[in-house]
Design a protein around this motif. Structure first.
Motif, PDB file in Angstrom:
ATOM      1  N   GLY A 299      -3.513   5.463  -4.253  1.00  0.00           N
ATOM      2  CA  GLY A 299      -3.080   4.491  -3.430  1.00  0.00           C
ATOM      3  C   GLY A 299      -5.420   4.126  -3.675  1.00  0.00           C
ATOM      4  O   GLY A 299      -5.652   2.648  -3.766  1.00  0.00           O
ATOM      5  N   ILE A 300      -6.350   5.601  -4.231  1.00  0.00           N
ATOM      6  CA  ILE A 300      -7.478   5.012  -4.456  1.00  0.00           C
ATOM      7  C   ILE A 300      -7.839   3.721  -5.825  1.00  0.00           C
ATOM      8  O   ILE A 300      -8.011   3.482  -5.862  1.00  0.00           O
ATOM      9  N   VAL A 301      -6.284   4.956  -6.728  1.00  0.00           N
ATOM     10  CA  VAL A 301      -6.349   4.252  -7.893  1.00  0.00           C
ATOM     11  C   VAL A 301      -5.909   2.896  -8.136  1.00  0.00           C
ATOM     12  O   VAL A 301      -6.579   2.031  -8.986  1.00  0.00           O
ATOM     13  N   PHE A 302      -5.120   2.177  -7.109  1.00  0.00           N
ATOM     14  CA  PHE A 302      -4.680   1.350  -7.588  1.00  0.00           C
ATOM     15  C   PHE A 302      -5.109   0.001  -6.261  1.00  0.00           C
ATOM     16  O   PHE A 302      -5.299  -0.822  -6.638  1.00  0.00           O
ATOM     17  N   SER A 303      -5.715   0.873  -5.489  1.00  0.00           N
ATOM     18  CA  SER A 303      -6.934  -0.124  -4.858  1.00  0.00           C
ATOM     19  C   SER A 303      -8.566  -0.510  -5.969  1.00  0.00           C
ATOM     20  O   SER A 303      -8.972  -1.702  -5.936  1.00  0.00           O
TER      21      SER A 303
ATOM     22  N   LEU B 170       5.497  -5.456   0.177  1.00  0.00           N
ATOM     23  CA  LEU B 170       6.540  -4.891   0.962  1.00  0.00           C
ATOM     24  C   LEU B 170       7.806  -4.443   0.268  1.00  0.00           C
ATOM     25  O   LEU B 170       8.033  -3.310   0.410  1.00  0.00           O
ATOM     26  N   ILE B 171       7.856  -4.952  -1.045  1.00  0.00           N
ATOM     27  CA  ILE B 171       9.053  -4.438  -1.555  1.00  0.00           C
ATOM     28  C   ILE B 171       8.205  -2.985  -2.429  1.00  0.00           C
ATOM     29  O   ILE B 171       9.005  -1.959  -1.397  1.00  0.00           O
ATOM     30  N   SER B 172       7.417  -2.194  -2.939  1.00  0.00           N
ATOM     31  CA  SER B 172       6.863  -1.282  -2.241  1.00  0.00           C
ATOM     32  C   SER B 172       6.923  -0.377  -1.316  1.00  0.00           C
ATOM     33  O   SER B 172       7.175   0.908  -1.368  1.00  0.00           O
ATOM     34  N   SER B 173       6.099  -0.910  -0.217  1.00  0.00           N
ATOM     35  CA  SER B 173       6.260  -0.433   1.212  1.00  0.00           C
ATOM     36  C   SER B 173       7.907   0.589   1.349  1.00  0.00           C
ATOM     37  O   SER B 173       8.382   1.266   1.711  1.00  0.00           O
ATOM     38  N   ILE B 174       8.643  -0.163   1.094  1.00  0.00           N
ATOM     39  CA  ILE B 174      10.209   0.071   1.457  1.00  0.00           C
ATOM     40  C   ILE B 174      10.694   1.592  -0.073  1.00  0.00           C
ATOM     41  O   ILE B 174      11.108   1.855   0.923  1.00  0.00           O
TER      42      ILE B 174
ATOM     43  N   PRO C 181      -0.746   4.933  -0.011  1.00  0.00           N
ATOM     44  CA  PRO C 181      -0.681   3.467  -0.841  1.00  0.00           C
ATOM     45  C   PRO C 181      -0.723   3.001  -0.380  1.00  0.00           C
ATOM     46  O   PRO C 181      -2.187   1.820  -0.578  1.00  0.00           O
ATOM     47  N   ILE C 182       0.376   2.101   0.180  1.00  0.00           N
ATOM     48  CA  ILE C 182      -0.289   1.323   1.243  1.00  0.00           C
ATOM     49  C   ILE C 182      -1.178   1.057   1.966  1.00  0.00           C
ATOM     50  O   ILE C 182      -1.781   0.035   2.013  1.00  0.00           O
ATOM     51  N   ALA C 183      -1.040   2.078   2.837  1.00  0.00           N
ATOM     52  CA  ALA C 183      -1.837   1.750   3.804  1.00  0.00           C
ATOM     53  C   ALA C 183      -3.493   1.719   3.168  1.00  0.00           C
ATOM     54  O   ALA C 183      -4.480   0.572   3.238  1.00  0.00           O
ATOM     55  N   THR C 184      -3.711   1.829   2.129  1.00  0.00           N
ATOM     56  CA  THR C 184      -5.092   3.025   1.326  1.00  0.00           C
ATOM     57  C   THR C 184      -5.562   0.874   1.061  1.00  0.00           C
ATOM     58  O   THR C 184      -6.805   0.665   0.854  1.00  0.00           O
TER      59      THR C 184
ATOM     60  N   THR D 293     -14.010   0.723   0.893  1.00  0.00           N
ATOM     61  CA  THR D 293     -14.104   0.076  -0.382  1.00  0.00           C
ATOM     62  C   THR D 293     -13.570   1.622  -1.337  1.00  0.00           C
ATOM     63  O   THR D 293     -14.008   2.718  -0.440  1.00  0.00           O
ATOM     64  N   PRO D 294     -13.210   1.323  -2.440  1.00  0.00           N
ATOM     65  CA  PRO D 294     -12.789   2.757  -2.696  1.00  0.00           C
ATOM     66  C   PRO D 294     -13.768   3.616  -3.344  1.00  0.00           C
ATOM     67  O   PRO D 294     -13.392   4.831  -3.398  1.00  0.00           O
ATOM     68  N   ALA D 295     -14.760   3.911  -2.824  1.00  0.00           N
ATOM     69  CA  ALA D 295     -15.898   5.016  -3.541  1.00  0.00           C
ATOM     70  C   ALA D 295     -15.627   5.458  -2.411  1.00  0.00           C
ATOM     71  O   ALA D 295     -15.868   5.891  -2.213  1.00  0.00           O
ATOM     72  N   ASP D 296     -16.212   4.501  -0.980  1.00  0.00           N
ATOM     73  CA  ASP D 296     -15.605   5.287   0.543  1.00  0.00           C
ATOM     74  C   ASP D 296     -14.406   5.898   0.402  1.00  0.00           C
ATOM     75  O   ASP D 296     -14.964   7.590   1.086  1.00  0.00           O
TER      76      ASP D 296
END
Length: 396
Positions: free
Chosen positions: A236-240, A118-122, A179-182, A192-195
């Motif tokens: 987003g892939i890295v964070f996931s 929530l905080i990062s999305s804002i 990134p948030i959506a990912t 998955t991150p691989a997909d």
């Protein structure tokens, strides 16, 4: 609502009407917050509009100005801008009210994940708007003013300009939420991150198409939107991946602490198998034969487990040896009396190992039959592992 009808415990289950009343109260607070911020901004509405119009004014030819083609535009346009700015500035408080309404229905691990998102999305939404204002607007307006035909004076209507910049603000603000959506897609188990990494070429084409649709018809603004979207997708892939590895570590620590057969029975003696040998020793002997590829069932078969060396094709000699071992195990199981109920979990895990071995040997049909038995007999974790293997067989 009378005070006597309010529950003492905010986390207690409440009737449907009380939820509606709470939602109404929070919506009223949100409207009041927007109204208060609007009252603070309205006296400076003209100055705010001048600041927003500065990127275009800096690129207009000397002597050209913006115009108002409608009678009420000089008042309504700054009024509209002040109202929208009040909503944008109040967004943290508005999202907090929505969070306070939804949070009591979430589990503790969901709250731990939702709060940083929530905080990062804002923050990412504001960063997207700032990127549009300070980077995109000067380049776009420089291109548009330079492409004006001879004999045409570029004098933009203030209302049309406001609609244009608000659309870009919203487009870049939403684009920076990638990134948030990912992370949410991976956390929900949808992908998955691989997909996601395998779909990178389609994503690159898609972000350029989105950039073409959301920006003016020039290559500069399209690229300025598409490239950040692609980089944010990679982020987003890295964070996931970090999220998935954290979950895998938690599951491993939980499985290590609650592994079947890890704790001795009363009196410090290991459970005895019906054939006179200890059940753990027999299970360990079978595990030793398959230790070349099955080290930890839950960790080995998890599709998120990032270890390129966890599986390798067998040679013909190794395949023949493993087939002989599997036949010997099946013969032993048929000759042995029925296992006690306390060893049911070990039996299901043995089936999982057998299914994994059959998958390595290329016997996908036999592996599926064993996995279907696990889905019927296993607990929740074992069924999850079986579903993961079935998914891998479908993707093979």
């Amino acid at each position: 609502m009378p005070a006597a009808m309010q529950p003492d415990d905010p986390g207690a289950e409440q009737p449907f009407v009380s939820h509606l009343i709470e939602l109404r109260d929070r919506l009223i607070r949100m409207l009041i917050a927007v109204f208060v911020v609007f009252l603070a901004l309205f006296p400076f509405a003209n100055e705010i509009y001048v600041y927003v119009a500065a990127p275009l004014m800096a690129q207009l030819p000397e002597g050209n100005t913006m115009i108002a083609t409608q009678v009420a535009s000089p008042f309504l346009t700054p009024f509209k801008l002040a109202l929208i700015a009040a909503v944008f500035l109040s967004m943290p408080y508005l999202l907090y009210q929505l969070w306070a309404f939804v949070a009591p229905g979430l589990y503790q691990h969901e709250k731990r994940l939702a709060t940083p998102l929530l905080i990062s999305s804002i923050l990412l939404f504001y960063v997207g708007m700032a990127f549009a204002y300070f980077v995109v607007f000067p380049l776009v307006f420089a291109f548009l003013t330079a492409s004006t035909p001879d004999g045409v004076a570029m004098m933009t209507d203030i209302s049309a300009y406001l609609d244009f910049v608000l659309a870009l603000f919203f487009a870049f603000g939403i684009a920076f939420e990638i990134p948030i959506a990912t992370i949410l897609l991976v956390a929900a188990g949808i992908t998955t991150p691989a997909d996601l990494a395998r779909k990178r070429p389609y994503v690159i084409v898609g972000v350029f198409v989105i950039g073409m649709l959301l920006t003016p018809p020039d290559v500069i603004s399209q690229t300025l939107l598409a490239v950040p979207m692609w980089l944010l997708f990679e982020l987003g892939i890295v964070f996931s991946k970090v999220l998935v590895r954290g979950r895998a570590d938690d599951e491993d620590s939980a499985s290590d602490g609650n592994a079947p057969g890890a704790a001795p029975t009363a009196g410090g003696q290991s459970p005895t198998a019906p054939d006179g040998g200890s059940a753990p020793s027999r299970a360990s002997s079978r595990s030793a034969r398959t230790s070349g590829s099955v080290v930890d069932v839950g960790r080995e078969l998890d599709p998120h487990f990032d270890d390129g060396d966890r599986w390798h094709p067998l040679t013909e000699a190794e395949m023949e040896e493993e087939l002989d071992l599997i036949d010997a195990d099946e013969t032993m199981d048929e000759a042995a009396p029925a296992a006690p109920s306390t060893a049911a979990i070990n039996s299901v895990e043995e089936k999982i190992r057998r299914a994994n071995r059959l998958r390595e040997l290329g016997s996908s049909v036999a592996a599926r039959i064993v996995l279907y038995e696990v889905l019927e007999e296993g607990d929740e974790d074992q069924r999850r592992v079986a579903r993961n293997i079935l998914r891998q067989l479908d993707e093979a």
